[in-house]
Design a protein around this motif. Structure first.
Motif, PDB file in Angstrom:
ATOM      1  N   THR A   1      40.185 -75.203  -3.371  1.00 22.89           N
ATOM      2  CA  THR A   1      39.814 -74.847  -1.956  1.00 22.89           C
ATOM      3  C   THR A   1      40.773 -75.755  -0.819  1.00 22.89           C
ATOM      4  N   ILE A   2      40.939 -76.854  -1.086  1.00 22.11           N
ATOM      5  CA  ILE A   2      41.862 -77.626  -0.334  1.00 22.11           C
ATOM      6  C   ILE A   2      43.328 -77.004  -0.333  1.00 22.11           C
ATOM      7  N   ASN A   3      43.717 -76.891  -1.610  1.00 19.57           N
ATOM      8  CA  ASN A   3      44.764 -76.230  -2.104  1.00 19.57           C
ATOM      9  C   ASN A   3      45.252 -74.866  -1.101  1.00 19.57           C
ATOM     10  N   SER A   4      44.124 -73.937  -1.187  1.00 22.45           N
ATOM     11  CA  SER A   4      44.403 -72.551  -0.417  1.00 22.45           C
ATOM     12  C   SER A   4      44.309 -72.780   1.101  1.00 22.45           C
ATOM     13  N   LEU A   5      43.722 -73.914   1.341  1.00 19.99           N
ATOM     14  CA  LEU A   5      43.700 -74.104   3.013  1.00 19.99           C
ATOM     15  C   LEU A   5      45.037 -74.470   3.438  1.00 19.99           C
ATOM     16  N   PHE A   6      45.646 -75.381   2.811  1.00 20.69           N
ATOM     17  CA  PHE A   6      47.012 -76.245   3.134  1.00 20.69           C
ATOM     18  C   PHE A   6      48.345 -75.647   2.742  1.00 20.69           C
ATOM     19  N   THR A   7      48.270 -74.825   1.693  1.00 21.77           N
ATOM     20  CA  THR A   7      49.609 -74.558   1.170  1.00 21.77           C
ATOM     21  C   THR A   7      49.667 -72.958   1.079  1.00 21.77           C
ATOM     22  N   GLY A   8      51.110 -72.756   1.223  1.00 19.98           N
ATOM     23  CA  GLY A   8      51.328 -71.273   1.390  1.00 19.98           C
ATOM     24  C   GLY A   8      51.683 -70.504   2.719  1.00 19.98           C
ATOM     25  N   SER A   9      52.490 -69.644   2.882  1.00 24.08           N
ATOM     26  CA  SER A   9      52.352 -68.650   3.834  1.00 24.08           C
ATOM     27  C   SER A   9      51.433 -68.119   4.399  1.00 24.08           C
ATOM     28  N   GLY A  10      51.050 -68.248   5.714  1.00 22.30           N
ATOM     29  CA  GLY A  10      49.683 -67.703   6.274  1.00 22.30           C
ATOM     30  C   GLY A  10      48.581 -68.599   6.020  1.00 22.30           C
TER      31      GLY A  10
END
Length: 269
Positions: free
Chosen positions: A211-220
């Motif tokens: 969840t933390i990863n999806s919140l703060f990494t990647g474009s958009g």
């Protein structure tokens, strides 16, 4: 030969030198003194009209008074003007620093290596009691905490500014955060009534790394959007801070140049 001789001849007498306006060049002393706008008489008229004094007042009113000098009405005006610029510049500098800190904190959280499984000295994946992947939750927690602190500082410093551009960016940050309130709550981050973030460290420890990863990494992602706004705020604050410290002055050629954002001459003319 008298200085007033008007006899014919070469014309090289004092009368012709001072008062004769014939010829192609009109290069006589009278022309230099009495004709045109860029002359001694022209300058004298500017002095008598007070235009020079106005220019000088405009110049010296934006110069910082020397320490220990007795303040006159003009130096008081100068002090207020300079102090106003310094105060504004100080606030902009704080906002710029906080925008930079927020951007740096988000860079750490956007680094995918932060969310990689732990490995032992031999390079083997470390697994938990149930065979689950093990992450460096201490490093992740520290990065999240740093983000929350820098975010709150950013909201504080930019909220104290009068710049509509900066306030607009701050509002964008608040709106973006509000849209992601659910995911942020899942990792222990709650939005307070003052629009600042509050971190529940115990809940953060229980949060899923994915969840933390999806919140703060990647474009958009939430992190990338906030980072973009922080970088824009940094540029606006830097530009405004620089412009605020540029005072008006005379150039080398003697022309009056206004380098700041306000033409201070207008109040004198």
């Amino acid at each position: 030969m008298s200085i007033f001789s008007v006899s014919s001849g070469s014309g090289n007498n004092f009368y012709n030198m001072f008062f004769n306006t014939s010829g192609s060049g009109n290069n006589n002393a009278a022309a230099g003194i009495f004709s045109g706008g860029s002359t001694a008489i022209g300058d004298l008229s500017l002095i008598k009209s007070g235009a020079y004094k106005k220019l000088l007042n405009a110049y010296y009113d934006v110069q910082k008074p020397e320490k220990g000098r007795t303040s006159s009405s003009s130096s008081t005006t100068a002090s207020k003007f300079i102090n106003g610029v310094e105060d504004s510049t100080g606030k902009l500098q704080s906002a710029k620093n906080d925008a930079s800190s927020l951007s740096d904190a988000l860079k750490k959280l956007s680094n995918r290596s932060l969310y990689m499984n732990k490995r032992d000295e031999k390079g083997n994946l470390v697994k938990g009691e149930k065979g689950e992947a093990v992450y460096d939750t201490e490093a992740i927690g520290k990065a999240v905490k740093e983000f929350v602190e820098s975010y709150n500082s950013f909201i504080d410093s930019t909220g104290n500014l009068n710049s509509t551009k900066m306030l607009s960016k701050t509002l964008d940050v608040i709106k973006t955060t509000s849209k992601n309130a659910g995911l942020l709550a899942d990792i222990g981050i709650r939005i307070g009534s003052d629009n600042k973030l509050k971190l529940d460290e115990d809940k953060l420890k229980e949060a899923k790394v994915s969840t933390i990863n999806s919140l703060f990494t990647g474009s958009g992602s939430y992190g990338s959007n906030i980072s973009a706004k922080a970088n824009e705020s940094f540029r606006i604050a830097s530009s405004s801070s620089y412009a605020g410290t540029r005072a008006s002055s005379y150039t080398y050629s003697g022309a009056y140049s206004t380098l700041g954002t306000t033409n201070v001459l207008s109040k004198y003319m």
